[in-house]
Structures are given as structure tokens and as C-alpha cells.
Design a protein around this motif. Sequence first.
Motif, PDB file in Angstrom:
ATOM      1  N   ALA A  89       1.597   9.121  -6.242  1.00 40.31           N
ATOM      2  CA  ALA A  89       1.433   7.887  -5.471  1.00 40.31           C
ATOM      3  C   ALA A  89       2.786   7.320  -5.082  1.00 40.31           C
ATOM      4  O   ALA A  89       2.980   6.821  -3.964  1.00 40.31           O
ATOM      5  CB  ALA A  89       0.634   6.862  -6.280  1.00 40.31           C
ATOM      6  N   GLY A  90       3.757   7.390  -6.003  1.00 48.76           N
ATOM      7  CA  GLY A  90       5.099   6.909  -5.704  1.00 48.76           C
ATOM      8  C   GLY A  90       5.766   7.697  -4.596  1.00 48.76           C
ATOM      9  O   GLY A  90       6.426   7.134  -3.708  1.00 48.76           O
ATOM     10  N   GLY A 134      -8.739   6.711 -13.122  1.00 46.16           N
ATOM     11  CA  GLY A 134      -7.363   7.086 -13.396  1.00 46.16           C
ATOM     12  C   GLY A 134      -6.534   7.233 -12.129  1.00 46.16           C
ATOM     13  O   GLY A 134      -5.445   6.647 -12.005  1.00 46.16           O
ATOM     14  N   PHE A 135      -7.036   8.004 -11.161  1.00 43.68           N
ATOM     15  CA  PHE A 135      -6.310   8.164  -9.905  1.00 43.68           C
ATOM     16  C   PHE A 135      -6.323   6.880  -9.081  1.00 43.68           C
ATOM     17  O   PHE A 135      -5.371   6.592  -8.351  1.00 43.68           O
ATOM     18  CB  PHE A 135      -6.898   9.329  -9.099  1.00 43.68           C
ATOM     19  CG  PHE A 135      -6.547  10.683  -9.653  1.00 43.68           C
ATOM     20  CD1 PHE A 135      -5.223  11.030  -9.889  1.00 43.68           C
ATOM     21  CD2 PHE A 135      -7.525  11.610  -9.945  1.00 43.68           C
ATOM     22  CE1 PHE A 135      -4.885  12.271 -10.410  1.00 43.68           C
ATOM     23  CE2 PHE A 135      -7.217  12.861 -10.459  1.00 43.68           C
ATOM     24  CZ  PHE A 135      -5.887  13.192 -10.697  1.00 43.68           C
ATOM     25  N   GLY A 136      -7.411   6.103  -9.216  1.00 44.02           N
ATOM     26  CA  GLY A 136      -7.448   4.819  -8.520  1.00 44.02           C
ATOM     27  C   GLY A 136      -6.375   3.874  -9.029  1.00 44.02           C
ATOM     28  O   GLY A 136      -5.709   3.180  -8.246  1.00 44.02           O
ATOM     29  N   LEU A 137      -6.164   3.870 -10.336  1.00 45.12           N
ATOM     30  CA  LEU A 137      -5.116   3.038 -10.915  1.00 45.12           C
ATOM     31  C   LEU A 137      -3.731   3.448 -10.433  1.00 45.12           C
ATOM     32  O   LEU A 137      -2.863   2.594 -10.216  1.00 45.12           O
ATOM     33  CB  LEU A 137      -5.176   3.120 -12.447  1.00 45.12           C
ATOM     34  CG  LEU A 137      -6.226   2.247 -13.125  1.00 45.12           C
ATOM     35  CD1 LEU A 137      -6.471   2.713 -14.558  1.00 45.12           C
ATOM     36  CD2 LEU A 137      -5.787   0.788 -13.120  1.00 45.12           C
ATOM     37  N   SER A 138      -3.507   4.736 -10.243  1.00 45.16           N
ATOM     38  CA  SER A 138      -2.190   5.190  -9.798  1.00 45.16           C
ATOM     39  C   SER A 138      -1.848   4.659  -8.411  1.00 45.16           C
ATOM     40  O   SER A 138      -0.671   4.538  -8.063  1.00 45.16           O
ATOM     41  CB  SER A 138      -2.127   6.723  -9.807  1.00 45.16           C
ATOM     42  OG  SER A 138      -2.964   7.284  -8.818  1.00 45.16           O
ATOM     43  N   GLY A 139      -2.871   4.323  -7.626  1.00 43.06           N
ATOM     44  CA  GLY A 139      -2.614   3.800  -6.287  1.00 43.06           C
ATOM     45  C   GLY A 139      -2.625   2.289  -6.188  1.00 43.06           C
ATOM     46  O   GLY A 139      -2.264   1.741  -5.139  1.00 43.06           O
ATOM     47  N   THR A 140      -3.035   1.605  -7.260  1.00 39.50           N
ATOM     48  CA  THR A 140      -3.128   0.139  -7.196  1.00 39.50           C
ATOM     49  C   THR A 140      -2.336  -0.560  -8.298  1.00 39.50           C
ATOM     50  O   THR A 140      -2.315  -1.785  -8.338  1.00 39.50           O
ATOM     51  CB  THR A 140      -4.600  -0.312  -7.317  1.00 39.50           C
ATOM     52  OG1 THR A 140      -5.148   0.184  -8.550  1.00 39.50           O
ATOM     53  CG2 THR A 140      -5.437   0.208  -6.157  1.00 39.50           C
ATOM     54  N   SER A 141      -1.698   0.191  -9.165  1.00 42.45           N
ATOM     55  CA  SER A 141      -1.071  -0.398 -10.340  1.00 42.45           C
ATOM     56  C   SER A 141       0.201  -1.150  -9.980  1.00 42.45           C
ATOM     57  O   SER A 141       0.725  -1.068  -8.868  1.00 42.45           O
ATOM     58  CB  SER A 141      -0.739   0.689 -11.361  1.00 42.45           C
ATOM     59  OG  SER A 141       0.368   1.454 -10.918  1.00 42.45           O
ATOM     60  N   PHE A 142       0.723  -1.852 -10.984  1.00 40.59           N
ATOM     61  CA  PHE A 142       1.953  -2.628 -10.800  1.00 40.59           C
ATOM     62  C   PHE A 142       3.143  -1.743 -10.478  1.00 40.59           C
ATOM     63  O   PHE A 142       4.138  -2.222  -9.945  1.00 40.59           O
ATOM     64  CB  PHE A 142       2.239  -3.470 -12.040  1.00 40.59           C
ATOM     65  CG  PHE A 142       2.340  -2.705 -13.325  1.00 40.59           C
ATOM     66  CD1 PHE A 142       3.500  -2.029 -13.670  1.00 40.59           C
ATOM     67  CD2 PHE A 142       1.268  -2.667 -14.203  1.00 40.59           C
ATOM     68  CE1 PHE A 142       3.585  -1.330 -14.861  1.00 40.59           C
ATOM     69  CE2 PHE A 142       1.356  -1.973 -15.397  1.00 40.59           C
ATOM     70  CZ  PHE A 142       2.515  -1.297 -15.727  1.00 40.59           C
ATOM     71  N   VAL A 143       3.077  -0.439 -10.775  1.00 36.98           N
ATOM     72  CA  VAL A 143       4.195   0.456 -10.445  1.00 36.98           C
ATOM     73  C   VAL A 143       4.406   0.497  -8.937  1.00 36.98           C
ATOM     74  O   VAL A 143       5.529   0.383  -8.437  1.00 36.98           O
ATOM     75  CB  VAL A 143       3.945   1.869 -10.997  1.00 36.98           C
ATOM     76  CG1 VAL A 143       5.089   2.816 -10.612  1.00 36.98           C
ATOM     77  CG2 VAL A 143       3.793   1.834 -12.525  1.00 36.98           C
ATOM     78  N   VAL A 144       3.317   0.649  -8.177  1.00 35.88           N
ATOM     79  CA  VAL A 144       3.410   0.661  -6.721  1.00 35.88           C
ATOM     80  C   VAL A 144       3.735  -0.733  -6.194  1.00 35.88           C
ATOM     81  O   VAL A 144       4.517  -0.895  -5.250  1.00 35.88           O
ATOM     82  CB  VAL A 144       2.098   1.188  -6.095  1.00 35.88           C
ATOM     83  CG1 VAL A 144       2.214   1.259  -4.576  1.00 35.88           C
ATOM     84  CG2 VAL A 144       1.761   2.564  -6.652  1.00 35.88           C
ATOM     85  N   VAL A 145       3.145  -1.750  -6.815  1.00 32.04           N
ATOM     86  CA  VAL A 145       3.412  -3.131  -6.401  1.00 32.04           C
ATOM     87  C   VAL A 145       4.891  -3.468  -6.560  1.00 32.04           C
ATOM     88  O   VAL A 145       5.526  -4.018  -5.649  1.00 32.04           O
ATOM     89  CB  VAL A 145       2.548  -4.119  -7.218  1.00 32.04           C
ATOM     90  CG1 VAL A 145       2.977  -5.558  -6.946  1.00 32.04           C
ATOM     91  CG2 VAL A 145       1.064  -3.952  -6.879  1.00 32.04           C
ATOM     92  N   LEU A 146       5.468  -3.122  -7.712  1.00 27.07           N
ATOM     93  CA  LEU A 146       6.871  -3.446  -7.951  1.00 27.07           C
ATOM     94  C   LEU A 146       7.800  -2.639  -7.048  1.00 27.07           C
ATOM     95  O   LEU A 146       8.852  -3.136  -6.631  1.00 27.07           O
ATOM     96  CB  LEU A 146       7.230  -3.212  -9.423  1.00 27.07           C
ATOM     97  CG  LEU A 146       6.460  -4.027 -10.466  1.00 27.07           C
ATOM     98  CD1 LEU A 146       7.121  -3.901 -11.828  1.00 27.07           C
ATOM     99  CD2 LEU A 146       6.335  -5.479 -10.068  1.00 27.07           C
TER     100      LEU A 146
END
Length: 426
Positions: A89-90, A134-146
Motif C-alpha cells: 500500500a505504501g 487485513g488488506f483493508g487495514l493496510s489501505g486505510t491505516s494510520f501508516v498511509v494517513v501519516l
Amino acid sequence: MASSNHRLTPPQSTAVTLEAATGAGPNTWRTPVLIIGFGCLISLMSFGPRSSLGFFLTPMSSANHWGRDVFAFALALQNLLWGIGQPLAGIIADRYGTGRVFCAGGLLFAAGLALMSHATSAPMLDVSAGALIGFGLSGTSFVVVLAAFAKLLPLQWRSLAFGFGAAAGSFGQFLYSPLAVVLMDTFGWQQTLMIFAVSMLAVLPLSLALVSPASGATKEAAPQSLRQALSEAFAHRSYMMLVLGFFTCGFQLAFITVHLPSYLIDRGLSATVGGWTLATIGLFNIVGSITSGWLCDRVPRRYLLSFIYLVRAAAILAFIAFPVTPFSSIAFAAIMGLMWLSTVPPTNGIIAVMFGTQWLGTLAGFAFFSHQVGGFLGAWLGGLVFERTGSYDLVWWLSILFGVLSALINMPIVEKSVSRAAVMPA
């Protein structure tokens, strides 16, 4: 004859180049406050349902005649696939922009919650709660937000924005934990999952404020290809120590999120106490994450990380050393809450300092993969050890050991930007 010279230059932030590339500027609707606000809502809405899934362990296991290891494995798989999907995702977000990543993640997350509500077999639970969420979280998590914050916001907003982004996830935990208990008591666990699924669709319109440019639309003093960025990071001793230390964060958080409600019930406490215990973690982490982001500009981030891991280890030791009561549970939750996601601002901040922001989503994603490998083991071992021994004691002690080791690993990290060769015209 023309000749070329080389000089060494540190990586620079891309945020100053983004007004033209993204339309984010003082005269547009995408102001820094709006970007942070919408990003925090996405972080809240993704972390909230995920953090409440532990409340579904008992009713789903009872309804389907499963042992706790079945549900624990599905959530362990979720953590692992979230970790595997996070670097991907990153990479997509860094190379092509964050908009499509948020949209795809929101749709997968919603589908996983909806399918989970109808899961009647272990494989179906693994696909829904494990793979899709799991894959949904990889696209919406704070990692992508930050990562979007780092690319879209001026440098002076960055550390505090990291803190707010992590805090928003914690507020989601504070909001959704008691909400899940109330909804399950009122409508049942299946309808509660469907309500959460529909709520995830709000991520799609919110993501419009966080659309960041593709990597080709930004300019850095020493632009890199993806391959160059990965080679540089994985050869960097401090980055690897940061990645190893982040393993502990995932192990502790996943074990506590998944198994603490059941652990409290085993000790004779009610599900309501479990709900408010997780809610307290989320509430106090709002303070902890924002404070951590504020401190990142004032104290060495590596010392901050070491302090967080040591306090966690001490809090767990105190919690299991004394009788479990509602008071001790809330006190434990308050201390852990202050340390919960407060690792995120210094971790992302160190990566940005060392390598710049061009590939921040990717490099933070690989660090998060280590976090989620820890999460997989924390969630899975919790269920496996309980089924084999009837107790969570071994996993509690592992959490203490890993906390001490991570505190030591983070101490030698060098918070300094790497130097890269940049071509200078004659």
C-alpha cells in the motif's frame, strides 16, 4: 568541455513542492487543518472496528462451537496480512498517490466485516476477518494517513500531525469498544458487524482531502527510485534497529486487543469492564499520542521510544503480579493507553529524518510489517497458549521480555539524515 561534479546532500521534504502538484495551498479548500481533520477521521474509522473485534471472540466461538484458537488465528492472520499489505500500500501510495489506496482499503474492509458477520466456518472466518480486513487495514491505516500528512503538510505541522493521526486511531478504540458492547447487547453481534461495515464506506469521500501526488510529481534534492530507497534503508543500521524494535509494539498491542476482554472474563469480571478497559486505553492514548508527537521536536526520538517500551513492560509486570480487579484493569489500561500508539510519531519521525518523505509510506510500511509480524504472534500465541495451558501467563511474560529488549535496541539509533550523491552541473 562540460564536466559534472558531485556533492552530498541530505534528503529533503517534498511538502514544499506540493501546492502546484496537488492543489493544496492557502487559497484552496484543502487547508492543513482540513487535511489533518479528514485524515484523523479515516484513522478513527479504520482503527475503531478493528480494535473492537476481540469482543466478538466469545459470542462467535460459542455460536460456532470453536475453541479460542480458531478466532485467534483469524485475527493473527489479519495482523500478518495487514503487515504484508502495508508496504505494498505504501509503494502504491508513494508512486501513484494515496486516493486509490484509501478507496480500495475502505471497500475491502467493509466487505470483510460484512462477510465476517456470516462466517460459520474457520476458513470463512480466515477469509473475512483475516484476509479482507487485513488488506483493508493496510489501505486505510494510520501508516498511509501519516505518509499523506508528511507529503501534504508544511514541515512545522508534521510532528504534531503525526501525533493527532495516531491519537485519532486511539479515539476510535475509545469510541468503538463500548459502542460494540452496546450494539451487541441491542442488535446482536451479526448486526453490529454489518453496522460497522456500512460505516467504513465513509472512508471513500473523506479520502478526497488526502489525495497526494505520484512520486514523479514531486522533487527532492536527491530523487530516488524505489529500488534505491529500499537498498539504502535496509543497509542502514539504525533503520533496521527501528524495525526490530517495532516488532514488540505489534506483539503487545495485538495480544492485549484480542485477548484482554476474555482474560478479564476469566478473572470473574464482566464484558462491560472489558469494554471500558479497552476504551480507557483508547482515551488515554489520545493524550499519549499527541504528547509523543509534541515531544518529538523537543527530545531525541530514540530515547522516547526506549522510555515507552520500558513503561509498557513495567505496567504489564505490575498488572499480572496483583489480583485483577475493575480498578487494576482501568489503571493498567490508563498507563498502557499513554504508551499505546505513542510509538508511531517517533518511529515515523525518525524514518522521515533519515530518508526524507519521498518513499515514507513505503519505508514506514516495511517497519509496520515487523510490527504486524509481532501482532500475528501476539494474537495467535495468546489463543494457542491458552488452549494448551488454560492460561495466558507465558504470553504476558514474553510481552515483558520483548519490551525490555526493544528499549535496549532503540537506544543506539542515530537520528541523522543520510547523505546522498547529487549531480551538480559544471
